[in-house]
Design an enzyme around this catalytic site. Structure first.
Site, PDB file in Angstrom:
ATOM      1  N   MET A  19       6.024  -3.816  -4.528  1.00 16.23           N
ATOM      2  CA  MET A  19       6.873  -2.538  -4.820  1.00 16.23           C
ATOM      3  C   MET A  19       6.856  -1.702  -3.315  1.00 16.23           C
ATOM      4  O   MET A  19       7.733  -0.711  -2.114  1.00 16.23           O
ATOM      5  CB  MET A  19       6.329  -1.754  -5.766  1.00 16.23           C
ATOM      6  CG  MET A  19       7.060  -1.731  -7.554  1.00 16.23           C
ATOM      7  SD  MET A  19       8.610  -2.185  -6.801  1.00 16.23           S
ATOM      8  CE  MET A  19       9.407  -1.378  -6.700  1.00 16.23           C
ATOM      9  N   ASP A  38      -3.799   0.826   1.292  1.00 13.37           N
ATOM     10  CA  ASP A  38      -4.390  -0.134   0.169  1.00 13.37           C
ATOM     11  C   ASP A  38      -5.519   0.808   0.102  1.00 13.37           C
ATOM     12  O   ASP A  38      -6.285   0.970   1.567  1.00 13.37           O
ATOM     13  CB  ASP A  38      -3.894  -0.652   0.075  1.00 13.37           C
ATOM     14  CG  ASP A  38      -3.719  -1.399  -0.802  1.00 13.37           C
ATOM     15  OD1 ASP A  38      -2.664  -1.844  -2.234  1.00 13.37           O
ATOM     16  OD2 ASP A  38      -4.484  -1.934  -1.112  1.00 13.37           O
ATOM     17  N   VAL A  96      -2.102   0.532  -9.007  1.00 11.94           N
ATOM     18  CA  VAL A  96      -2.059   0.137  -9.468  1.00 11.94           C
ATOM     19  C   VAL A  96      -1.571   0.674 -11.440  1.00 11.94           C
ATOM     20  O   VAL A  96      -0.942   2.133 -11.043  1.00 11.94           O
ATOM     21  CB  VAL A  96      -3.075  -0.813 -10.051  1.00 11.94           C
ATOM     22  CG1 VAL A  96      -3.707   0.597  -9.872  1.00 11.94           C
ATOM     23  CG2 VAL A  96      -3.634  -1.565 -11.538  1.00 11.94           C
ATOM     24  N   GLU A  97      -0.532   0.177 -12.055  1.00 13.62           N
ATOM     25  CA  GLU A  97      -0.475   0.790 -13.014  1.00 13.62           C
ATOM     26  C   GLU A  97      -0.953   1.900 -14.366  1.00 13.62           C
ATOM     27  O   GLU A  97      -1.837   0.492 -15.840  1.00 13.62           O
ATOM     28  CB  GLU A  97       0.844  -0.182 -13.905  1.00 13.62           C
ATOM     29  CG  GLU A  97       1.632   0.665 -14.731  1.00 13.62           C
ATOM     30  CD  GLU A  97       2.652   1.891 -14.770  1.00 13.62           C
ATOM     31  OE1 GLU A  97       2.541   2.187 -13.646  1.00 13.62           O
ATOM     32  OE2 GLU A  97       3.806   2.568 -15.407  1.00 13.62           O
ATOM     33  N   HIS A 145      11.236   6.657  -9.530  1.00 10.63           N
ATOM     34  CA  HIS A 145      11.096   5.109  -9.883  1.00 10.63           C
ATOM     35  C   HIS A 145      11.768   3.648  -9.692  1.00 10.63           C
ATOM     36  O   HIS A 145      13.064   4.393  -9.306  1.00 10.63           O
ATOM     37  CB  HIS A 145      12.001   5.624 -11.322  1.00 10.63           C
ATOM     38  CG  HIS A 145      10.890   3.655 -12.085  1.00 10.63           C
ATOM     39  ND1 HIS A 145      12.070   3.309 -12.818  1.00 10.63           N
ATOM     40  CD2 HIS A 145      10.017   2.670 -11.691  1.00 10.63           C
ATOM     41  CE1 HIS A 145      11.205   1.952 -13.407  1.00 10.63           C
ATOM     42  NE2 HIS A 145      10.029   2.466 -12.782  1.00 10.63           N
ATOM     43  N   ASN A 148      12.603  -3.000  -8.441  1.00  4.99           N
ATOM     44  CA  ASN A 148      12.814  -3.877  -7.778  1.00  4.99           C
ATOM     45  C   ASN A 148      13.504  -6.048  -6.819  1.00  4.99           C
ATOM     46  O   ASN A 148      14.174  -5.975  -8.739  1.00  4.99           O
ATOM     47  CB  ASN A 148      10.986  -4.852  -8.182  1.00  4.99           C
ATOM     48  CG  ASN A 148      10.791  -5.754  -7.325  1.00  4.99           C
ATOM     49  OD1 ASN A 148      10.607  -6.252  -6.437  1.00  4.99           O
ATOM     50  ND2 ASN A 148       9.865  -7.025  -7.828  1.00  4.99           N
ATOM     51  N   ASN A 195      14.218   1.442 -18.397  1.00  5.01           N
ATOM     52  CA  ASN A 195      13.434   0.576 -19.470  1.00  5.01           C
ATOM     53  C   ASN A 195      13.830   0.394 -20.466  1.00  5.01           C
ATOM     54  O   ASN A 195      13.032  -0.081 -21.152  1.00  5.01           O
ATOM     55  CB  ASN A 195      11.985   1.020 -18.814  1.00  5.01           C
ATOM     56  CG  ASN A 195      12.022   0.194 -17.237  1.00  5.01           C
ATOM     57  OD1 ASN A 195      12.702  -1.285 -17.461  1.00  5.01           O
ATOM     58  ND2 ASN A 195      10.343   0.032 -16.806  1.00  5.01           N
TER      59      ASN A 195
HETATM   60  P1  NAI Z   1       1.176  -4.832  -6.799  1.00  8.24           P
HETATM   61  O1  NAI Z   1      -0.469  -5.148  -7.726  1.00  8.24           O
HETATM   62  O2  NAI Z   1       1.671  -5.912  -6.454  1.00  8.24           O
HETATM   63  O3  NAI Z   1       0.245  -3.491  -5.735  1.00  8.24           O
HETATM   64  C1  NAI Z   1      -0.655  -2.449  -5.953  1.00  8.24           C
HETATM   65  C2  NAI Z   1      -1.592  -2.426  -5.176  1.00  8.24           C
HETATM   66  O4  NAI Z   1      -1.754  -1.524  -5.030  1.00  8.24           O
HETATM   67  C3  NAI Z   1      -2.516  -3.140  -4.668  1.00  8.24           C
HETATM   68  O5  NAI Z   1      -2.087  -3.213  -3.206  1.00  8.24           O
HETATM   69  C4  NAI Z   1      -3.515  -2.689  -4.819  1.00  8.24           C
HETATM   70  O6  NAI Z   1      -4.636  -3.071  -4.298  1.00  8.24           O
HETATM   71  C5  NAI Z   1      -3.031  -0.973  -4.422  1.00  8.24           C
HETATM   72  N1  NAI Z   1      -4.302  -0.402  -5.225  1.00  8.24           N
HETATM   73  C6  NAI Z   1      -4.696  -0.681  -6.460  1.00  8.24           C
HETATM   74  N2  NAI Z   1      -5.594   0.914  -6.496  1.00  8.24           N
HETATM   75  C7  NAI Z   1      -5.673   1.610  -5.924  1.00  8.24           C
HETATM   76  C8  NAI Z   1      -6.412   2.753  -5.648  1.00  8.24           C
HETATM   77  N3  NAI Z   1      -6.635   3.455  -6.525  1.00  8.24           N
HETATM   78  N4  NAI Z   1      -5.954   3.177  -4.331  1.00  8.24           N
HETATM   79  C9  NAI Z   1      -4.979   2.528  -3.155  1.00  8.24           C
HETATM   80  N5  NAI Z   1      -4.307   1.416  -3.462  1.00  8.24           N
HETATM   81  C10 NAI Z   1      -4.601   0.862  -4.609  1.00  8.24           C
HETATM   82  O7  NAI Z   1       2.052  -4.111  -7.828  1.00  8.24           O
HETATM   83  P2  NAI Z   1       3.496  -3.126  -7.661  1.00  8.24           P
HETATM   84  O8  NAI Z   1       4.351  -4.333  -8.772  1.00  8.24           O
HETATM   85  O9  NAI Z   1       3.470  -2.879  -6.189  1.00  8.24           O
HETATM   86  O10 NAI Z   1       2.768  -2.134  -9.000  1.00  8.24           O
HETATM   87  C11 NAI Z   1       3.201  -0.510  -8.084  1.00  8.24           C
HETATM   88  C12 NAI Z   1       3.299   0.105  -8.856  1.00  8.24           C
HETATM   89  O11 NAI Z   1       4.640   0.232  -8.809  1.00  8.24           O
HETATM   90  C13 NAI Z   1       3.022   0.721 -10.640  1.00  8.24           C
HETATM   91  O12 NAI Z   1       2.448   1.875 -11.069  1.00  8.24           O
HETATM   92  C14 NAI Z   1       4.469  -0.377 -11.085  1.00  8.24           C
HETATM   93  O13 NAI Z   1       4.212   0.061 -12.582  1.00  8.24           O
HETATM   94  C15 NAI Z   1       5.172   0.694 -10.028  1.00  8.24           C
HETATM   95  N6  NAI Z   1       6.595  -0.472 -10.554  1.00  8.24           N
HETATM   96  C16 NAI Z   1       6.387  -1.954 -10.429  1.00  8.24           C
HETATM   97  C17 NAI Z   1       8.201  -3.117 -10.233  1.00  8.24           C
HETATM   98  C18 NAI Z   1       7.861  -4.071 -10.001  1.00  8.24           C
HETATM   99  O14 NAI Z   1       8.994  -4.971 -10.448  1.00  8.24           O
HETATM  100  N7  NAI Z   1       6.432  -4.636  -9.908  1.00  8.24           N
HETATM  101  C19 NAI Z   1       9.158  -1.685 -10.490  1.00  8.24           C
HETATM  102  C20 NAI Z   1       9.176  -0.537 -10.801  1.00  8.24           C
HETATM  103  C21 NAI Z   1       7.666   0.567 -10.368  1.00  8.24           C
END
Ligand code: NAI
Length: 511
Positions: A19, A38, A96-97, A145, A148, A195
């Site tokens: 995202m 990150d 991370v969620e 929000h 993707n 959702n």
């Molecule tokens: P992802 O797992 O692809 O990426 C998360 C990134 O955050 C990773 O690179 C990780 O190293 C980094 N990270 C983790 N903890 C951290 C911290 N404390 N400080 C800085 N960086 C940190 O996750 P994704 O899929 O991109 O999701 C991210 C957010 O977006 C979540 O809250 C998710 O619920 C939300 N989201 C995801 C969607 C999807 O389809 N994947 C759609 C809409 C929202």
């Protein structure tokens, strides 16, 4: 007066995953300097590289000029430390969620960024109110929000926590619109709009499957071809990942204090327990790569010598079917029976749209054999409909009805008799969920419908669909489903009940 964030202000993206990368591209394309951070330094390096490669590919395809790529490249940077983010005008968090991780991050950030910096989270399931509660200034946090892939999806849900300041909300909404997105406004609540309202799209088909009414492929075809949905629920769950989909179900169910309307099904848990997670694991509701040939119900043999088919033109769907038959050369006769809701009859057999009662029950009440048809988003063009037969509908009568509809180009998919048919059940529950969101004051009618069409490509918004079918009639359908199933799953939204009292109880305009 709504103010967008000036393009000269830096946008910071925290979390360089799927995202974060997409949102960074959107902000850079809109002209902002963008900085990616990150916790895992390698992730941000990779993100910047991937984004550059993406732009280069766009240039190779002729979608961007060399100068565009250079300009975009200059706008993108990465930070090693949170402390380097003091210049930010807007921070969008996509880590991370996890509630504790997001709370800790925003507490740190509010010490670093300027007082006028906007703070947004891209959380898909956590409460904005709960994330903000840990902050010294919870009024600064807003949900942004994205869907993707963020560059392609037009919708952004703007989520207001209990403490979020109106000014913050307006600036973030205006900025997202300036970036070419369509925004909807929703109060922080489980699943927000998209959702949450999407839950029945999966749950009703899962319930049909678990109740033995049809297999996944049949249900997917019906929801696509008659319901007009872009993908069937099982194919879509396979794409999303069964584990991710179940986690969203569980989160909403829990947040709703285990309301039976959202209870996940054991089938979902079994699939996840088996590690059959969908496309990513090579097997989910389907096996990948898919090899099965597409199933097509054959059109029945045309009958050379039709007796007249009698239509009840009081029903708008009957008028559409009569016209389709007439164009196919079948002799039809029209009448107006305001006392009943049958669509057409042939001999003693009557055809109705399902109203959520089993065919056996209709036969008992109306005292003639019958065939029930499912809903379709567009009866003018539909080519496949689910159907149920009552016990006394003879095989020749059923074949004759099949042949009649075949003349209009409509194939029937016969399902075992039970309460309701898949498209009707799905649409009724989508409308019910949307009605609850509306009644709870979480979002406006317009935003609910726009969110479902833009976020999930629904063929029409659930509230518009409900208006077309008649809210009163849909409340009656849900009552029939609730009577039959005897659990709280089909509890009718208060708002829908109210509409039912003040509207007609027959299908309004179903064309
Ligand atoms: P992802 O797992 O692809 O990426 C998360 C990134 O955050 C990773 O690179 C990780 O190293 C980094 N990270 C983790 N903890 C951290 C911290 N404390 N400080 C800085 N960086 C940190 O996750 P994704 O899929 O991109 O999701 C991210 C957010 O977006 C979540 O809250 C998710 O619920 C939300 N989201 C995801 C969607 C999807 O389809 N994947 C759609 C809409 C929202």
């Amino acid at each position: 007066m709504q103010q967008t964030l000036s393009v000269s202000r830096q946008v910071v993206i925290i979390g360089a995953g799927v995202m974060g990368r997409g949102i960074a591209m959107v902000a850079a394309a809109a002209g902002h300097p963008v900085c990616v951070y990150d916790a895992n330094g390698r992730a941000s390096v990779q993100a910047v590289e991937t984004i550059h490669q993406h732009w280069q590919r766009q240039a190779d395809k002729g979608k961007l000029s060399v100068a565009d790529v250079a300009r975009l490249g200059e706008r993108l940077s990465r930070a090693e430390q949170l402390e380097q983010l003091a210049e930010a005008g807007l921070v969008i968090e996509a880590i991370v969620e996890d509630l504790a991780a997001k709370q800790a991050l925003f507490c740190q950030l509010e010490q670093i960024v300027a007082a006028d910096c906007l703070l947004a989270t891209n959380t898909s399931s956590l409460s904005i109110t709960a994330i903000a509660a840990a902050m010294a200034a919870p009024q600064r946090l807003v949900g942004m929000h994205f869907f993707n892939p963020a560059p392609a999806m037009r919708l952004v849900e703007i989520v207001r926590g209990l403490a979020t300041e109106a000014d913050v909300l307006e600036q973030v909404s205006a900025t997202a619109r300036a970036w070419g997105k369509e925004t909807v406004l929703v109060r922080s609540s489980p699943g927000f709009i998209v959702n949450r309202i999407a839950r029945p799209f999966y749950l009703e088909s899962l319930r049909c499957l678990q109740q033995g009414l049809a297999d996944c492929a049949t249900l997917d075809r019906l929801l696509q071809q008659a319901g007009g949905f872009r993908m069937g629920p099982f194919a879509l769950m396979d794409l999303i990942g069964l584990d991710v989909n179940l986690a969203v179900h569980r989160a909403i169910w829990q947040a709703m204090c285990f309301d039976p309307r959202y209870t996940p099904l054991w089938i979902q848990q079994e699939m996840v327990a088996a590690g059959w997670l969908g496309r990513k694991s090579g097997r989910g509701y389907y096996v990948y790569p898919q090899v099965e040939p597409a199933v097509v119900e054959p059109l029945p043999e045309p009958c050379p010598d039709w007796e007249q088919v009698a239509f009840n033109l009081v029903q708008p769907v009957a008028a559409v079917l009569a016209q389709r038959l007439q164009q196919a050369g079948v002799p039809v006769v029209g009448g107006h029976d305001t006392a009943s809701d049958w669509l057409f009859r042939l001999g003693t057999a009557h055809v109705y749209l399902s109203d959520g009662r089993p065919a056996a029950r209709r036969e008992q009440v109306d005292r003639h054999p019958c065939l029930l048809l499912d809903q379709a988003v567009d009866f003018q063009h539909v080519s496949l409909l689910a159907a149920q037969s009552s016990p006394r509908l003879s095989a020749p009568d059923r074949q004759a009805l099949e042949a009649v509809l075949g003349e209009a180009g409509i194939r029937l998919c016969h399902l075992p008799d039970a309460a309701g048919l898949p498209v009707l059940r799905t649409v009724a529950m989508l409308v019910n969920e949307a009605a609850d969101v509306l009644q709870q004051g979480l979002a406006s009618t317009e935003d609910i419908d726009r969110a479902m069409c833009l976020g999930l490509n629904y063929p029409q918004g659930p509230l518009a669909w409900g208006r077309r079918l008649g809210y009163g009639w849909l409340a009656q359908v849900l009552r029939h489903l609730a009577d039959y199933h005897g659990d709280g799953h089909y509890r009718i939204a208060g708002w829908l009940q109210q509409q039912a009292f003040s509207s007609l109880s027959s299908p309004a305009e179903v064309l």
